[in-house]
Design an enzyme around this catalytic site. Structure first.
Site, PDB file in Angstrom:
ATOM      1  N   GLU A  45       0.888  -1.170   0.000  1.00 11.20           N
ATOM      2  CA  GLU A  45       0.000   0.000   0.000  1.00 11.20           C
ATOM      3  C   GLU A  45       0.916   1.207   0.000  1.00 11.20           C
ATOM      4  O   GLU A  45       1.468   1.600   1.024  1.00 11.20           O
ATOM      5  CB  GLU A  45      -0.908  -0.032   1.229  1.00 11.20           C
ATOM      6  N   CYS A  66      -1.219   8.705   3.353  1.00  8.25           N
ATOM      7  CA  CYS A  66      -1.128   8.068   2.039  1.00  8.25           C
ATOM      8  C   CYS A  66      -2.371   8.350   1.206  1.00  8.25           C
ATOM      9  O   CYS A  66      -2.349   8.200  -0.013  1.00  8.25           O
ATOM     10  CB  CYS A  66      -0.918   6.565   2.204  1.00  8.25           C
TER      11      CYS A  66
END
Length: 681
Positions: free
Chosen positions: A260, A299
């Site tokens: 990720e 993120c």
């Protein structure tokens, strides 16, 4: 303070706390730069640590059922929630505000709660039985199924610095639920916060020993001990992720690797969302929030702001005004809305990226830092920065370079097709959002952009009050994305748990598959001896226990009476003159009459261990039933799931799923359903 008096944030390995023997990394307060302690992993034998997890912790978890693991997670979540206030003061040291800390701490704990609740969707077994059986033969004596068993490896979680608690809890929630142990490797720079919560996890004694270990110092070389059944999950930069993913042993052993990675997420302002509309205000609020929450160190933060070309100036003015009102400084002080980056290293890195972006686009907003309760030269502070890229199709740095801080680029589009193309130029992202109240625009964008985004939020006034926002991945939805975002999927409810399970096809006779799966398969041996199943307590019911009921001859009066009672007077039941060009040859009995009559046939009415029937699954009407036909029921115990005893209950209970097989004069099934009953132990 002398070094030997400073706190050493220890590792937890092989069942004990371990202080590294050298090569210590100093850990600093992100607000004022003060030294707060050290971390080191020098002296840890990673091979022993990984084998301890696989052979000791994993063996314990694999013996537990999904129900037991789920209850364990719930207990852990309740415990950590009761201790939540002890984590906030430490979180402030990372530069996080109260809201930032809430996302990290209580958001992470919420992830445990959410995954614990998934136990209700799994069998009361150590493994998962997936989907339905596949008929592999004409007469049904040979079938196939799928089971998913815990891998006999260890989950290695390599986490980023930005969410020291959430990053740990969102990952362990799924691997523990699946029955797999884990080694947590937080980013050392903020590992002191992870360490404090991990210490509380160990003190609680809720988890079996060996199922969780912690490495606060460097884990360089740990992948040299990786094996085929291990799982690596990585959160961080795409560049680092690629290096880890290409490790020779990861490639040679086909190790499952879930990445990720930080991505250039975007938010699109719909052409209908002009100044004066609620949607315009929502857009400005959302973009501003994503720039400043965690000082942009997420993120999922918005990096690219895609706006209709005629609204560029309006968006610039509104965003600049909003950002100008953001108070920056010590997050422990009232009124501060944005803290610092996690450390001086991040300031240097983000500044370098800003300078790279300056070469192809213009800064239109940058705030002179006036800090509250902090000094710029001591803390890791940086100003929110807005760029304008007037030609994003040719000036492409904004689609390639990410400044992992409070930095975003505004760019224009002419039509929805251009907006879609710009969103895709990020080469794959974790999340995209579009703020619009025009359903045509929403549809076009989602369908056109979905293949390059892991999640898409469609935001407007109708859902804004309850929306969790652009930057908040949810435990029961996938978190990940294609391309630059890493190609992985974290969380996602059952999907996330399956990441730690091995799917295996099994084949055999229905009786064999029933014995293996502990779920009755059609065609398996049935036990018709003994008392009616409604006379049996939960403990006494065996999979395959069956009641063969008396039979009932369906009449025209049944159809008429049911139509009057239910109000269902559909022509196929009531008008024989309307059946031309249909599949029916005469008036047909209601499917729900067949279901209702089946209940009348299989129920044992006297009070007993069965407390209630609370649902029906997978009901199918397979063959028409006409007046004059006779029906009977084969009522079979299909699956059993124990239930957690609640404090206000004075007895224990479980769920028994029964297969309702209604058949006709020719012994052919006319209806199949699964009913769910609650039964006393």
């Amino acid at each position: 303070m002398e070094k030997n008096k400073m706190k050493h944030y220890e590792n937890y390995v092989l069942g004990e706390w371990f202080k590294g023997k050298g090569n210590e990394k100093s850990l600093h307060n992100a607000i004022n730069g003060d030294l707060i302690g050290y971390a080191s992993s020098e002296g840890i034998n990673f091979d022993e640590v990984m084998n301890y997890a696989r052979d000791y912790g994993g063996a314990k978890l694999r013996k537990m059922t999904f129900q037991e693991r789920g209850i364990m997670l719930k207990k852990l979540a309740l415990h950590l929630h009761s201790k939540k206030n002890m984590f906030y003061p430490v979180s402030f040291l990372t530069g996080a505000t109260k809201i930032d800390s809430w996302i990290d701490i209580e958001g992470g704990i919420g992830n445990l709660f959410a995954n614990a609740s998934l136990r209700r969707q799994f069998p009361d077994l150590p493994f998962h039985v997936e989907g339905n059986a596949a008929m592999l033969s004409k007469n049904g004596s040979f079938i196939g199924h799928h089971i998913m068993v815990p891998k006999h490896g260890v989950a290695l979680h390599i986490n980023a610095f930005n969410f020291p608690i959430w990053g740990m809890l969102e990952k362990i929630a799924v691997n523990l639920m699946a029955g797999m142990p884990a080694i947590i490797k937080p980013a050392t720079i903020t590992s002191y916060l992870t360490n404090i919560m991990f210490e509380e996890i160990i003190k609680s004694n809720i988890l079996p020993e060996g199922c969780l270990q912690l490495i606060c110092g460097s884990a360089r070389g740990i992948l040299d001990n990786i094996k085929s059944e291990d799982v690596i999950t990585f959160t961080g930069s795409a560049e680092t992720g690629k290096k880890l993913k290409s490790h020779p042993l990861v490639v040679e052993n086909a190790v499952s690797f879930n990445m990720e990675a930080d991505s250039l997420n975007c938010s699109v302002l719909g052409e209908d969302s002009v100044p004066g509309t609620s949607e315009f205000d929502i857009f400005i609020k959302e973009v501003s929030k994503e720039i400043t929450v965690k000082a942009g160190q997420k993120c999922t933060a918005i990096r690219r702001v895609i706006v209709p070309e005629n609204l560029i100036e309006d968006v610039n003015n509104a965003l600049s005004t909003k950002l100008n009102k953001t108070t920056i400084g010590n997050p422990q002080l009232e009124g501060v809305r944005m803290g610092s980056l996690a450390g001086k290293e991040q300031v240097i890195e983000v500044t370098e990226k800003i300078n790279q972006l300056k070469k192809s686009q213009e800064i239109i907003y940058e705030k002179e830092l006036e800090l509250v309760g902090a000094l710029k030269e001591k803390g890791a502070f940086i100003s929110p920065t807005l760029f304008l890229n007037n030609n994003p199709f040719s000036k492409k740095d904004c689609h390639d370079i990410e400044a992992f801080g409070p930095v975003a680029t505004i760019m224009p589009y002419k039509n929805i097709d251009e907006a879609i193309e710009l969103s895709r130029m990020g080469k794959g992202s974790l999340v995209s959002s579009i703020i619009t109240n025009d359903m045509k625009i929403a549809n076009e964008f989602v369908v056109g952009a979905a293949n390059m985004h892991g999640r898409i939020l469609v935001l407007n006034e109708a859902c804004a009050k309850e929306s969790t926002g652009h930057g908040s991945p949810m435990p029961l939805l996938t978190h990940g994305g294609p391309g630059r975002a890493g190609g992985g999927e974290e969380m996602g409810g059952i999907r996330g748990i399956k990441h730690y399970l091995q799917r295996t096809a099994i084949q055999g006779h229905p009786t064999t598959i029933t014995e293996i799966t502990k779920q009755y398969q059609v065609g398996a041996k049935q036990n018709t001896s003994g008392p009616h199943v409604f006379r049996k307590h939960f403990d006494d019911i065996k999979i395959g226990d069956t009641v063969i009921t008396e039979k009932h001859k369906v009449t025209l009066d049944d159809i008429e009476n049911f139509a009057d009672l239910s109000g269902d007077k559909f022509y196929a039941h009531m008008d024989e003159n309307s059946l031309e060009d249909t599949i029916f040859t005469e008036r047909v009995a209601h499917g729900y009459f067949i279901l209702s009559k089946a209940a009348g046939l299989f129920v044992d009415p006297d009070k007993g261990p069965v407390l209630l029937n609370y649902g029906i699954d997978e009901c199918r009407f397979i063959k028409p039933v006409y007046p004059g036909m006779t029906i009977g029921v084969r009522f079979t115990a299909k699956e059993k799931i124990i239930q957690e005893k609640k404090e206000d209950e004075n007895f224990e209970k479980g769920i028994v799923k029964f297969l309702v097989d209604v058949y006709d004069d020719e012994d052919e099934t006319v209806m199949l359903a699964t009913i769910l009953t609650m039964v006393k132990k």
